[in-house]
Design a protein around this motif. Structure first.
Motif, short mmCIF file in Angstrom:
data_model
loop_
_atom_site.label_atom_id
_atom_site.label_comp_id
_atom_site.label_asym_id
_atom_site.label_seq_id
_atom_site.Cartn_x
_atom_site.Cartn_y
_atom_site.Cartn_z
N GLN A 151 -5.45 1.53 -4.28
CA GLN A 151 -5.89 1.39 -2.89
C GLN A 151 -4.72 1.50 -1.93
N PRO A 152 -4.17 2.70 -1.76
CA PRO A 152 -3.06 2.83 -0.81
C PRO A 152 -3.51 2.45 0.60
N ASN A 153 -2.66 1.66 1.25
CA ASN A 153 -2.99 1.16 2.58
C ASN A 153 -2.37 2.11 3.63
N CYS A 154 -2.91 3.32 3.69
CA CYS A 154 -2.32 4.37 4.53
C CYS A 154 -2.27 4.00 6.01
N ARG A 212 -1.36 1.44 7.42
CA ARG A 212 -0.15 0.66 7.75
C ARG A 212 1.12 1.38 7.33
N CYS A 213 1.00 2.56 6.77
CA CYS A 213 2.17 3.20 6.15
C CYS A 213 3.05 3.88 7.21
N PRO A 214 4.36 3.62 7.15
CA PRO A 214 5.27 4.25 8.12
C PRO A 214 5.37 5.77 7.93
N TRP A 215 4.94 6.27 6.79
CA TRP A 215 5.07 7.71 6.53
C TRP A 215 3.74 8.46 6.63
N GLN A 216 2.75 7.77 7.18
CA GLN A 216 1.42 8.37 7.27
C GLN A 216 1.46 9.79 7.86
N ASN A 217 2.20 9.97 8.94
CA ASN A 217 2.20 11.28 9.63
C ASN A 217 2.89 12.38 8.84
N ALA A 255 -0.65 14.10 1.08
CA ALA A 255 -1.87 13.61 0.42
C ALA A 255 -2.78 12.91 1.43
N TYR A 256 -2.18 12.12 2.31
CA TYR A 256 -2.99 11.43 3.32
C TYR A 256 -3.61 12.45 4.29
N LEU A 257 -2.81 13.40 4.73
CA LEU A 257 -3.32 14.39 5.69
C LEU A 257 -4.44 15.24 5.08
N ARG A 279 5.28 7.76 -7.50
CA ARG A 279 3.94 7.82 -6.92
C ARG A 279 4.01 8.11 -5.42
N VAL A 280 4.90 7.42 -4.71
CA VAL A 280 5.02 7.64 -3.27
C VAL A 280 5.39 9.10 -3.00
N LEU A 281 6.38 9.60 -3.73
CA LEU A 281 6.87 10.96 -3.45
C LEU A 281 5.83 12.01 -3.84
N ALA A 282 5.14 11.76 -4.96
CA ALA A 282 4.11 12.72 -5.39
C ALA A 282 3.02 12.83 -4.32
N ARG A 283 2.71 11.69 -3.66
CA ARG A 283 1.71 11.72 -2.59
C ARG A 283 2.29 12.38 -1.33
N LEU A 284 3.50 12.02 -1.06
CA LEU A 284 4.14 12.55 0.15
C LEU A 284 4.14 14.08 0.15
N GLN A 301 -6.69 12.76 0.63
CA GLN A 301 -6.82 12.61 -0.83
C GLN A 301 -5.71 11.75 -1.43
N PRO A 302 -5.33 10.64 -0.83
CA PRO A 302 -4.17 9.94 -1.40
C PRO A 302 -4.33 9.57 -2.87
N THR A 303 -5.53 9.10 -3.26
CA THR A 303 -5.64 8.65 -4.65
C THR A 303 -5.84 9.81 -5.64
N THR A 338 3.79 -2.29 -2.43
CA THR A 338 2.91 -3.08 -1.56
C THR A 338 1.90 -2.25 -0.74
N LEU A 339 2.26 -1.04 -0.36
CA LEU A 339 1.31 -0.23 0.44
C LEU A 339 0.78 0.96 -0.34
N CYS A 340 1.67 1.72 -0.96
CA CYS A 340 1.23 2.95 -1.64
C CYS A 340 0.87 2.62 -3.08
S1 SF4 Z 1 0.26 7.57 3.74
FE1 SF4 Z 1 -0.80 6.53 2.10
S2 SF4 Z 1 -0.58 7.85 0.31
FE2 SF4 Z 1 0.92 8.52 1.83
S3 SF4 Z 1 2.81 7.44 1.28
FE3 SF4 Z 1 1.75 6.20 2.81
S4 SF4 Z 1 0.48 4.74 1.62
FE4 SF4 Z 1 1.13 6.40 0.24
#
Ligand code: SF4
Length: 349
Positions: free
Chosen positions: A200-203, A205-210, A214-216, A149-154, A219-221, A194-196
């Motif tokens: 309800q992904p908690n983007c 707080r996510c260290p990979w947000q940038n 999907a976040y950019l 799930r994390v990688l598919a969003r990433l 459309q994370p969900t 816990t985050l992704c």
């Molecule tokens: S930014 Fe959001 S959707 Fe992307 S990996 Fe982090 S928690 Fe998941």
């Protein structure tokens, strides 16, 4: 997409994930555990089961089977009894068989060579990677449900993960920190758990947000893309709960292979129960039905009507109601036993 990560970006992603993990990683009983057997048990239990459900099972399991030798020597029924309620019972049967393989073929030492590990029952590529990276800090990638799930969003994967496993493995291997594979894999799993999260992904707080496509795209969900839903059929089953004149109840064991293999159950039949009654319990007197029990498996659901019968039979398969607790049952049949306990139907008539 994977090829777009430059060496600098990869270094930054690894560092930010590990920093986050230092601060927010979970404390788990099998974390930093050097005993490979313990890590292996945790990895198998965590397949398709959440951490909070696994922890008490893990602790009870190790109290009963503290070593691979103890597990290998155990009776399958005792193994299934410890697994009772955790579901996907093939995991327990495979763990038991693999323990016997380790004792017989590897003199009790869990192999650390990937080809040999993959010969053990129930261990696939992600489980092998999880065990060896966690217990030995070896640089092997993982790809469990959370990581997919994390990688598919990433990478904003445009197809369901099941259709792009090579690409996801490639991403997991590319990202893996070769200097610190243990913590990196644990961090990746924690990020997914816990985050992704699914809903309800908690983007924020996510260290990979940038770096998260999907976040950019806001459309994370929308990711991972879902495979078209298949209609899950429901099987209507009748279970015969037969009590004899000594107030014993009849149970039978399922074949060792296949769904719920080796577990015990009340005789049951999809559709018409009459042929089964005629065969097993001639002269059975119907007393009453209990509440219908529902349970969902991966590919179908069941709806079980428990019917109580009185019969004048005894011998093999008849056990006292109090001794039912010694046998491993599936969830659906445990729900029937709970109802029997509640209604005290086991008391002598
Ligand atoms: S930014 Fe959001 S959707 Fe992307 S990996 Fe982090 S928690 Fe998941």
């Amino acid at each position: 997409m994977v090829a777009l990560w430059t060496a600098e970006i990869l270094a930054e992603m690894r560092r930010s994930l590990l920093d986050w993990y230092q601060q927010a990683g979970r404390t788990l009983p099998w974390r930093n555990e050097p005993d490979i057997y313990r890590v292996w048990v945790s990895e198998i239990m965590l397949q398709q089961t959440q951490v909070k459900t696994v922890i008490p099972y893990y602790e009870r399991w190790l109290a009963q089977f503290p070593t691979v030798e103890a597990l290998a020597a155990a009776d399958l029924q005792a193994v299934l009894k410890q697994w009772e309620g955790l579901g996907y019972y093939a995991r327990a049967r495979n763990l038991h068989q693999a323990a016997q393989q380790v004792v017989t073929d590897f003199a009790g030492q869990f192999p650390e060579d990937l080809d040999k590990i993959l010969c053990l029952k129930g261990i696939g590529r992600t489980t092998a990677g999880g065990i060896l990276s966690s217990a030995r800090n070896l640089p092997l990638a993982i790809l469990d449900g959370n990581v997919k799930r994390v990688l598919a969003r990433l990478i904003a994967l445009e197809v369901p993960p099941v259709k792009a496993l090579d690409e996801l493995w490639d991403a997991s291997e590319t990202l893996l920190d070769p200097e610190n594979p243990r913590d990196f894999n644990q961090a990746l799993m924690d990020l997914g758990a816990t985050l992704c999260t699914v809903k309800q992904p908690n983007c924020p707080r996510c260290p990979w947000q940038n770096h998260c496509t999907a976040y950019l795209k806001h459309q994370p969900t929308d990711f991972p893309r879902k495979a078209p839903k298949k209609q899950i059929p429901t099987k209507k089953i009748v279970a015969a709960i037969a009590f004899n004149l000594e107030n014993q109840v009849f149970i039978q064991q399922r074949p060792q292979d296949g769904l719920l293999g080796g577990l015990w159950e009340f005789p049951n039949q999809e559709g018409n129960i009459q042929p089964l009654l005629t065969d097993l319990f001639p002269g059975a007197q119907y007393e009453r039905s209990l509440n219908t029990v529902f349970h969902a498996y991966t590919h179908f659901k069941i709806q079980v009507e428990p019917q109580i019968y009185r019969v004048n039979l005894s011998g093999s398969g008849w056990v006292s109601f109090q001794n039912l607790k010694d046998y491993p049952f599936s969830k659906a049949h445990l729900k029937i036993i709970e109802q029997l306990q509640d209604s005290q139907l086991s008391l002598p008539i």
